[in-house]
Design a protein around this motif. Structure first.
Motif, PDB file in Angstrom:
ATOM      1  N   ASP A  21       0.836  -1.209   0.000  1.00  0.00           N
ATOM      2  CA  ASP A  21       0.000   0.000   0.000  1.00  0.00           C
ATOM      3  C   ASP A  21       0.870   1.259   0.000  1.00  0.00           C
ATOM      4  O   ASP A  21       0.549   2.240  -0.684  1.00  0.00           O
ATOM      5  N   ALA A  22       1.950   1.244   0.767  1.00  0.00           N
ATOM      6  CA  ALA A  22       2.842   2.399   0.798  1.00  0.00           C
ATOM      7  C   ALA A  22       3.523   2.589  -0.553  1.00  0.00           C
ATOM      8  O   ALA A  22       3.642   3.718  -1.050  1.00  0.00           O
ATOM      9  N   ALA A  23       3.967   1.495  -1.163  1.00  0.00           N
ATOM     10  CA  ALA A  23       4.622   1.582  -2.473  1.00  0.00           C
ATOM     11  C   ALA A  23       3.657   2.098  -3.537  1.00  0.00           C
ATOM     12  O   ALA A  23       4.030   2.915  -4.391  1.00  0.00           O
ATOM     13  N   LYS A  24       2.410   1.637  -3.492  1.00  0.00           N
ATOM     14  CA  LYS A  24       1.416   2.101  -4.464  1.00  0.00           C
ATOM     15  C   LYS A  24       1.131   3.586  -4.290  1.00  0.00           C
ATOM     16  O   LYS A  24       0.961   4.317  -5.284  1.00  0.00           O
ATOM     17  N   PHE A  25       1.086   4.048  -3.037  1.00  0.00           N
ATOM     18  CA  PHE A  25       0.838   5.469  -2.804  1.00  0.00           C
ATOM     19  C   PHE A  25       1.987   6.307  -3.344  1.00  0.00           C
ATOM     20  O   PHE A  25       1.765   7.350  -3.976  1.00  0.00           O
ATOM     21  N   ARG A  26       3.219   5.881  -3.114  1.00  0.00           N
ATOM     22  CA  ARG A  26       4.370   6.628  -3.639  1.00  0.00           C
ATOM     23  C   ARG A  26       4.346   6.667  -5.165  1.00  0.00           C
ATOM     24  O   ARG A  26       4.729   7.671  -5.770  1.00  0.00           O
ATOM     25  N   GLN A  27       3.899   5.582  -5.779  1.00  0.00           N
ATOM     26  CA  GLN A  27       3.795   5.566  -7.231  1.00  0.00           C
ATOM     27  C   GLN A  27       2.776   6.590  -7.726  1.00  0.00           C
ATOM     28  O   GLN A  27       2.986   7.242  -8.764  1.00  0.00           O
ATOM     29  N   ARG A  28       1.688   6.767  -6.988  1.00  0.00           N
ATOM     30  CA  ARG A  28       0.701   7.788  -7.354  1.00  0.00           C
ATOM     31  C   ARG A  28       1.318   9.186  -7.276  1.00  0.00           C
ATOM     32  O   ARG A  28       1.050  10.042  -8.128  1.00  0.00           O
ATOM     33  N   CYS A  29       2.134   9.409  -6.254  1.00  0.00           N
ATOM     34  CA  CYS A  29       2.824  10.704  -6.144  1.00  0.00           C
ATOM     35  C   CYS A  29       3.798  10.880  -7.299  1.00  0.00           C
ATOM     36  O   CYS A  29       3.891  11.961  -7.891  1.00  0.00           O
ATOM     37  N   ARG A  30       4.523   9.816  -7.618  1.00  0.00           N
ATOM     38  CA  ARG A  30       5.536   9.876  -8.679  1.00  0.00           C
ATOM     39  C   ARG A  30       4.906  10.191 -10.034  1.00  0.00           C
ATOM     40  O   ARG A  30       5.479  10.930 -10.842  1.00  0.00           O
ATOM     41  N   SER A  31       3.720   9.660 -10.259  1.00  0.00           N
ATOM     42  CA  SER A  31       3.056   9.876 -11.546  1.00  0.00           C
ATOM     43  C   SER A  31       2.307  11.203 -11.605  1.00  0.00           C
ATOM     44  O   SER A  31       1.822  11.588 -12.674  1.00  0.00           O
ATOM     45  N   GLY A  32       2.188  11.883 -10.453  1.00  0.00           N
ATOM     46  CA  GLY A  32       1.442  13.135 -10.421  1.00  0.00           C
ATOM     47  C   GLY A  32      -0.032  12.950 -10.166  1.00  0.00           C
ATOM     48  O   GLY A  32      -0.797  13.924 -10.181  1.00  0.00           O
TER      49      GLY A  32
ATOM     50  N   PRO B 270      19.081   9.277  -4.138  1.00  0.00           N
ATOM     51  CA  PRO B 270      17.722   9.707  -3.750  1.00  0.00           C
ATOM     52  C   PRO B 270      16.919   8.633  -3.034  1.00  0.00           C
ATOM     53  O   PRO B 270      15.764   8.867  -2.687  1.00  0.00           O
ATOM     54  N   ALA B 271      17.517   7.453  -2.795  1.00  0.00           N
ATOM     55  CA  ALA B 271      16.776   6.352  -2.186  1.00  0.00           C
ATOM     56  C   ALA B 271      17.030   6.309  -0.678  1.00  0.00           C
ATOM     57  O   ALA B 271      18.177   6.197  -0.247  1.00  0.00           O
ATOM     58  N   PRO B 272      15.983   6.376   0.150  1.00  0.00           N
ATOM     59  CA  PRO B 272      16.143   6.240   1.599  1.00  0.00           C
ATOM     60  C   PRO B 272      16.214   4.762   1.976  1.00  0.00           C
ATOM     61  O   PRO B 272      15.199   4.100   2.151  1.00  0.00           O
ATOM     62  N   ARG B 273      17.409   4.232   2.079  1.00  0.00           N
ATOM     63  CA  ARG B 273      17.614   2.790   2.181  1.00  0.00           C
ATOM     64  C   ARG B 273      17.059   2.183   3.455  1.00  0.00           C
ATOM     65  O   ARG B 273      16.749   0.997   3.496  1.00  0.00           O
ATOM     66  N   THR B 274      16.930   2.959   4.529  1.00  0.00           N
ATOM     67  CA  THR B 274      16.444   2.411   5.792  1.00  0.00           C
ATOM     68  C   THR B 274      14.932   2.246   5.798  1.00  0.00           C
ATOM     69  O   THR B 274      14.416   1.230   6.288  1.00  0.00           O
ATOM     70  N   VAL B 275      14.210   3.208   5.262  1.00  0.00           N
ATOM     71  CA  VAL B 275      12.743   3.205   5.415  1.00  0.00           C
ATOM     72  C   VAL B 275      11.979   2.822   4.156  1.00  0.00           C
ATOM     73  O   VAL B 275      10.810   2.454   4.236  1.00  0.00           O
ATOM     74  N   ALA B 276      12.613   2.901   2.981  1.00  0.00           N
ATOM     75  CA  ALA B 276      11.927   2.540   1.729  1.00  0.00           C
ATOM     76  C   ALA B 276      12.975   2.481   0.622  1.00  0.00           C
ATOM     77  O   ALA B 276      13.164   3.453  -0.121  1.00  0.00           O
ATOM     78  N   ALA B 277      13.630   1.350   0.501  1.00  0.00           N
ATOM     79  CA  ALA B 277      14.799   1.245  -0.371  1.00  0.00           C
ATOM     80  C   ALA B 277      14.485   1.472  -1.844  1.00  0.00           C
ATOM     81  O   ALA B 277      15.360   1.899  -2.611  1.00  0.00           O
ATOM     82  N   ASP B 278      13.235   1.206  -2.265  1.00  0.00           N
ATOM     83  CA  ASP B 278      12.894   1.359  -3.679  1.00  0.00           C
ATOM     84  C   ASP B 278      12.259   2.713  -3.981  1.00  0.00           C
ATOM     85  O   ASP B 278      11.792   2.958  -5.096  1.00  0.00           O
ATOM     86  N   ALA B 279      12.231   3.604  -3.008  1.00  0.00           N
ATOM     87  CA  ALA B 279      11.604   4.915  -3.206  1.00  0.00           C
ATOM     88  C   ALA B 279      12.589   5.894  -3.827  1.00  0.00           C
ATOM     89  O   ALA B 279      13.800   5.673  -3.865  1.00  0.00           O
ATOM     90  N   ASP B 280      12.056   7.011  -4.306  1.00  0.00           N
ATOM     91  CA  ASP B 280      12.855   8.079  -4.907  1.00  0.00           C
ATOM     92  C   ASP B 280      12.406   9.401  -4.284  1.00  0.00           C
ATOM     93  O   ASP B 280      11.289   9.857  -4.538  1.00  0.00           O
ATOM     94  N   LEU B 281      13.270   9.998  -3.470  1.00  0.00           N
ATOM     95  CA  LEU B 281      12.907  11.229  -2.775  1.00  0.00           C
ATOM     96  C   LEU B 281      12.739  12.416  -3.718  1.00  0.00           C
ATOM     97  O   LEU B 281      12.234  13.454  -3.309  1.00  0.00           O
TER      98      LEU B 281
END
Length: 334
Positions: A34-45, A96-107
């Motif tokens: 769910d967290a990954a999907k939400f970040r993807q929504r932010c990434r896509s605008g 740009p990746a926060p390796r501790t809290v979400a390694a596949d994210a992009d800040l």
């Protein structure tokens, strides 16, 4: 009000605390999709709104990104002001990746809205900062009080801004931070109104989350911290304070933005207030248990299961006592 205790903590001198305790661990087998999907929504605008009430159960975080030459001073500022800046992650320079809290994210892309700071002032508002993230940029993620709001809701203490579907009100106070290098400024607080009879429960629930600002730093007379809750807040939206309620204030992750305002760096990047990064960590992973209370509840449960037709007296945990030193004294005499 806990304000005096908070001021005494600051007056005692700089601490060295992150947002984590020895109880922290990432659990295996947790569905974090769910967290990954939400970040993807932010990434896509597709999502650019404030995040209060979004993705309940996952830890939200404030962002500060700045050039490497200022990163060590800012790191020390966070460690010295842990209630306002509970540190959850620090990226490697340029990464740009926060390796501790979400390694596949992009800040650079995974936050609904960013502020770009130049010389201590907000110069731009964006939804993508990829072109500004240089090889020397270091990102900091700091815990956010949005992380425990769903817990208050489950206890019928729903924060007012969630009821009114708006952003939490945030105020600049007259309480100075512990200054480190060019970073200083005053504490910023978020506000949620409650009845006086509810404050002890609210403080106990939120105090279990030091990685998300912990319990309130003040409640009652807002003038004691230089705040006027009758007027519009400095950030966020004004909410209704009903008859009999008093404002309760938590340290807020907009505090480092006040530090940036004072530091006047040529370039810095933050989240727009209320528009947080959603991490893969769950709230339960940063929760600090009350060991005595939890042990007592466990004993009560076991006693209830053992009960049949007769009443069983519950044996509460015996308070800890230091071991006897008689044997050690005898050995010393020998």
């Amino acid at each position: 009000t806990p304000l005096l205790a908070y001021k005494e903590f600051l007056a005692a001198g700089p601490s060295l605390r992150t947002g984590y305790t020895n109880f922290f661990s990432r659990r295996s087998g947790v569905d974090r999709s769910d967290a990954a999907k939400f970040r993807q929504r932010c990434r896509s605008g597709a999502f650019t709104d404030q995040t209060s009430g979004s993705v309940p159960g996952f830890v939200q975080a404030n962002l500060v990104a700045l050039p490497q030459e200022h990163a060590f001073d800012f790191l020390r500022f966070c460690l010295a002001n842990p209630r306002a800046c509970p540190l959850l992650d620090v990226t490697a320079p340029g990464d740009p990746a926060p390796r501790t809290v979400a390694a596949d994210a992009d800040l650079r892309t995974d936050i609904p809205k960013y502020w770009v700071w130049r010389d201590g002032q907000v110069a731009e508002e964006r939804t993508d900062v990829s072109d500004l993230w240089s090889d020397g940029m270091v990102g900091f993620l700091l815990g956010c009080s949005f992380s425990w709001e769903h817990l208050l809701h489950e206890h019928y203490l729903t924060p007012r801004q969630i009821e009114e579907r708006c952003n939490v009100p945030m105020y600049r106070t007259n309480v100075p931070n512990v200054a480190v290098g060019p970073f200083g400024g005053n504490l910023v607080v978020s506000m949620r109104p409650y009845l006086p009879s509810q404050l002890s429960t609210v403080a106990a629930l939120t105090g279990r989350y030091p990685g998300a600002h912990g319990g309130p730093v003040h409640w009652g007379d807002a003038g004691e911290i230089g705040v006027n809750v009758q007027g519009p807040p400095d950030w966020g939206d004004q909410v209704t304070i009903r008859e009999g309620e008093v404002p309760a204030f938590w340290a807020c992750g907009v505090t480092p933005q006040e530090a940036l305002r004072q530091a006047k760096l040529p370039l810095a990047i933050t989240h727009a207030p209320g528009h947080m990064f959603v991490s893969d960590l769950t709230d339960s992973e940063i929760h600090v248990p009350n060991l005595l209370e939890d042990a007592t509840q466990s004993v009560e449960i076991r006693a209830c299961r053992a009960c049949t037709s007769r009443r069983t007296r519950v044996q509460y945990p015996t308070p800890w006592k230091p071991p006897s030193t008689r044997r050690n004294r005898n050995r010393a005499k020998e």
